[in-house]
Design a protein around this motif. Sequence first.
Motif, PDB file in Angstrom:
ATOM      1  N   MET A  75       3.988  18.621  -2.731  1.00 10.81           N
ATOM      2  CA  MET A  75       2.648  18.496  -3.291  1.00 10.81           C
ATOM      3  C   MET A  75       1.969  17.334  -2.583  1.00 10.81           C
ATOM      4  SD  MET A  75       3.411  19.124  -7.361  1.00 10.81           S
ATOM      5  CE  MET A  75       1.658  19.120  -7.790  1.00 10.81           C
ATOM      6  N   HIS A  76       0.625  17.318  -2.599  1.00 10.23           N
ATOM      7  CA  HIS A  76      -0.077  16.274  -1.869  1.00 10.23           C
ATOM      8  C   HIS A  76      -1.338  15.852  -2.616  1.00 10.23           C
ATOM      9  CE1 HIS A  76      -1.640  20.173  -0.447  1.00 10.23           C
ATOM     10  NE2 HIS A  76      -2.816  19.560  -0.409  1.00 10.23           N
ATOM     11  N   VAL A  77      -1.749  14.605  -2.372  1.00  9.63           N
ATOM     12  CA  VAL A  77      -2.944  14.066  -3.001  1.00  9.63           C
ATOM     13  C   VAL A  77      -3.522  12.986  -2.093  1.00  9.63           C
ATOM     14  CG1 VAL A  77      -1.768  12.222  -4.283  1.00  9.63           C
ATOM     15  CG2 VAL A  77      -3.895  13.182  -5.182  1.00  9.63           C
ATOM     16  N   ASN A  78      -4.826  12.827  -2.129  1.00 11.20           N
ATOM     17  CA  ASN A  78      -5.464  11.750  -1.385  1.00 11.20           C
ATOM     18  C   ASN A  78      -5.009  10.418  -1.968  1.00 11.20           C
ATOM     19  OD1 ASN A  78      -7.793   9.688  -1.060  1.00 11.20           O
ATOM     20  ND2 ASN A  78      -8.231  11.259   0.487  1.00 11.20           N
ATOM     21  N   ILE A  79      -4.496   9.546  -1.134  1.00 13.31           N
ATOM     22  CA  ILE A  79      -3.899   8.309  -1.638  1.00 13.31           C
ATOM     23  C   ILE A  79      -4.946   7.389  -2.261  1.00 13.31           C
ATOM     24  CG2 ILE A  79      -4.037   6.990   0.518  1.00 13.31           C
ATOM     25  CD1 ILE A  79      -1.180   5.939  -0.203  1.00 13.31           C
ATOM     26  N   ASP A  80      -6.194   7.481  -1.808  1.00 16.13           N
ATOM     27  CA  ASP A  80      -7.233   6.658  -2.427  1.00 16.13           C
ATOM     28  C   ASP A  80      -7.531   7.138  -3.844  1.00 16.13           C
ATOM     29  OD1 ASP A  80      -9.342   4.523  -2.171  1.00 16.13           O
ATOM     30  OD2 ASP A  80     -10.628   6.252  -2.611  1.00 16.13           O
ATOM     31  N   LEU A  81      -7.494   8.450  -4.052  1.00 15.83           N
ATOM     32  CA  LEU A  81      -7.676   8.976  -5.406  1.00 15.83           C
ATOM     33  C   LEU A  81      -6.552   8.487  -6.313  1.00 15.83           C
ATOM     34  CD1 LEU A  81      -8.998  10.824  -7.509  1.00 15.83           C
ATOM     35  CD2 LEU A  81      -7.635  12.716  -6.580  1.00 15.83           C
ATOM     36  N   LEU A  82      -5.322   8.513  -5.804  1.00 16.66           N
ATOM     37  CA  LEU A  82      -4.189   8.049  -6.600  1.00 16.66           C
ATOM     38  C   LEU A  82      -4.305   6.553  -6.888  1.00 16.66           C
ATOM     39  CD1 LEU A  82      -1.652   9.236  -7.892  1.00 16.66           C
ATOM     40  CD2 LEU A  82      -0.388   8.658  -5.817  1.00 16.66           C
ATOM     41  N   GLY A  94      -4.378   2.409 -10.392  1.00 22.57           N
ATOM     42  CA  GLY A  94      -4.634   0.978 -10.262  1.00 22.57           C
ATOM     43  C   GLY A  94      -3.688   0.300  -9.291  1.00 22.57           C
ATOM     44  N   PHE A  95      -2.795   1.066  -8.660  1.00 24.36           N
ATOM     45  CA  PHE A  95      -1.882   0.524  -7.658  1.00 24.36           C
ATOM     46  C   PHE A  95      -2.540   0.561  -6.282  1.00 24.36           C
ATOM     47  CE2 PHE A  95       1.745   2.464 -10.363  1.00 24.36           C
ATOM     48  CZ  PHE A  95       1.706   1.374 -11.230  1.00 24.36           C
ATOM     49  N   THR A  96      -2.292  -0.445  -5.475  1.00 23.63           N
ATOM     50  CA  THR A  96      -2.789  -0.427  -4.100  1.00 23.63           C
ATOM     51  C   THR A  96      -2.036   0.636  -3.309  1.00 23.63           C
ATOM     52  OG1 THR A  96      -1.178  -2.058  -3.328  1.00 23.63           O
ATOM     53  CG2 THR A  96      -3.270  -2.900  -4.210  1.00 23.63           C
ATOM     54  N   SER A 133      11.681   2.724 -13.333  1.00 16.24           N
ATOM     55  CA  SER A 133      10.936   1.665 -14.011  1.00 16.24           C
ATOM     56  C   SER A 133       9.670   2.268 -14.605  1.00 16.24           C
ATOM     57  CB  SER A 133      10.565   0.564 -13.016  1.00 16.24           C
ATOM     58  OG  SER A 133       9.609   1.048 -12.079  1.00 16.24           O
ATOM     59  N   GLU A 134       8.992   1.509 -15.453  1.00 13.59           N
ATOM     60  CA  GLU A 134       7.760   2.017 -16.063  1.00 13.59           C
ATOM     61  C   GLU A 134       6.693   2.298 -15.007  1.00 13.59           C
ATOM     62  OE1 GLU A 134       7.267   2.961 -19.258  1.00 13.59           O
ATOM     63  OE2 GLU A 134       9.428   2.602 -19.367  1.00 13.59           O
ATOM     64  N   ASP A 135       6.586   1.432 -14.002  1.00 14.53           N
ATOM     65  CA  ASP A 135       5.600   1.655 -12.937  1.00 14.53           C
ATOM     66  C   ASP A 135       5.934   2.908 -12.140  1.00 14.53           C
ATOM     67  OD1 ASP A 135       4.066  -0.495 -13.627  1.00 14.53           O
ATOM     68  OD2 ASP A 135       4.767  -1.806 -12.004  1.00 14.53           O
ATOM     69  N   PHE A 155       4.124  10.491 -12.851  1.00 15.12           N
ATOM     70  CA  PHE A 155       3.363  11.326 -13.777  1.00 15.12           C
ATOM     71  C   PHE A 155       1.956  11.583 -13.245  1.00 15.12           C
ATOM     72  CE2 PHE A 155       6.013   9.336 -17.403  1.00 15.12           C
ATOM     73  CZ  PHE A 155       7.048  10.202 -17.124  1.00 15.12           C
ATOM     74  N   HIS A 156       1.285  10.522 -12.797  1.00 12.78           N
ATOM     75  CA  HIS A 156      -0.087  10.688 -12.312  1.00 12.78           C
ATOM     76  C   HIS A 156      -0.122  11.468 -10.999  1.00 12.78           C
ATOM     77  CE1 HIS A 156      -2.306   8.541 -15.348  1.00 12.78           C
ATOM     78  NE2 HIS A 156      -1.495   7.497 -15.266  1.00 12.78           N
ATOM     79  N   PHE A 157       0.900  11.303 -10.186  1.00 13.53           N
ATOM     80  CA  PHE A 157       0.941  12.092  -8.952  1.00 13.53           C
ATOM     81  C   PHE A 157       1.017  13.579  -9.273  1.00 13.53           C
ATOM     82  CE2 PHE A 157       3.255  14.547  -5.832  1.00 13.53           C
ATOM     83  CZ  PHE A 157       2.525  14.301  -4.679  1.00 13.53           C
ATOM     84  N   PHE A 158       1.988  13.975 -10.082  1.00 13.10           N
ATOM     85  CA  PHE A 158       2.162  15.394 -10.377  1.00 13.10           C
ATOM     86  C   PHE A 158       0.968  15.964 -11.146  1.00 13.10           C
ATOM     87  CE2 PHE A 158       6.661  14.761  -9.330  1.00 13.10           C
ATOM     88  CZ  PHE A 158       6.945  15.953  -8.673  1.00 13.10           C
TER      89      PHE A 158
END
Length: 315
Positions: free
Chosen positions: A210-217, A222-224, A187-189, A195-198
């Motif tokens: 790969m890893h990222v701080n979930i609050d940064l993501l 704009g997703f909770t 889906s678009e979401d 895309f933003h994760f990678f």
Amino acid sequence: MTDIENKDYDYDVCFSFAGEDREYVSSVAEVLRDQGIRVFYDEYEEVELWGKDLYVHLDDVYKNAARYCVLFISDNYSKKLWTNHERKSAQERAFKENTEYILPARFDDTPIPGLRDTVGYIDISQKSPEDFSELIIKKVGGHWKNNYFPPVPDSLYKSFNVEDDEDEKEEIYLVSHHFFLSLKRMSEDEKNLVFHFFNNACPAELPENMHVNIDLLRRITGFTPSRILRLFSGMKSLGFESFLRDDNETEGHIGNEKEMLVVSWSDYTREDSTKIAFATLYYAQNGYCETHAIETLQRLDFSQLSKVTYEDDIH
């Protein structure tokens, strides 16, 4: 634009030909492939065709999968069961859409059922494969800009230093293309999140993940956090695995709250699938500003993976 120009296809052109004419057709396919044209040619589809019901699959290809269909007409062509099957599927599509879909190319003047004499054709009996390829390129009008994956993603090969290793190139191509197909099914979401994760995750633990701080993501998308987790969980069938772990590297971290989102992707053929997926997206937006990069990824236009379809960013 016409409907055929608006519609997304897996191939720019598909070939229907008799085995006796393979040498000529193979030369045409090679030229087109080197120029970034997506060709359905059986020798390029060996793995994809393996195990499939070819009667059903080829019917779908010649009716639905390509923008144009080239019939390489000869006496041998008219006598083959498979070429007649392919032709009938192509003719059904042409009849329903009433558009230029079938492109006849004649080695001789053998009559073909359902193909009227009034349909324009190219006489290839005195034309080299290279010259005929140029005509196809002009007809197709260059590579497609939506849902486009180049047939030779040489930028990807270069990044893995496998330019001279044909086996490795084939494996990397298949994994990268499988990742591309996974993106097409999102889906678009889901695509936006991937895309933003990678683009923002840390690649230090590749090829595993790969890893990222979930609050940064959260702030980027704009997703909770709960929605981020639900979206990734829903993409397990597309090859994604994800989990939260303690963020022990964030300055000022207090308590045991799990803040680091860890994601991997696999098509279950290579252990470095996540690394290939990361490289695919990285080089697919190479040379673009952030805004144009996201727009390009949303269209799934991966032209930048190939030097023949690479374009400089224009503002």
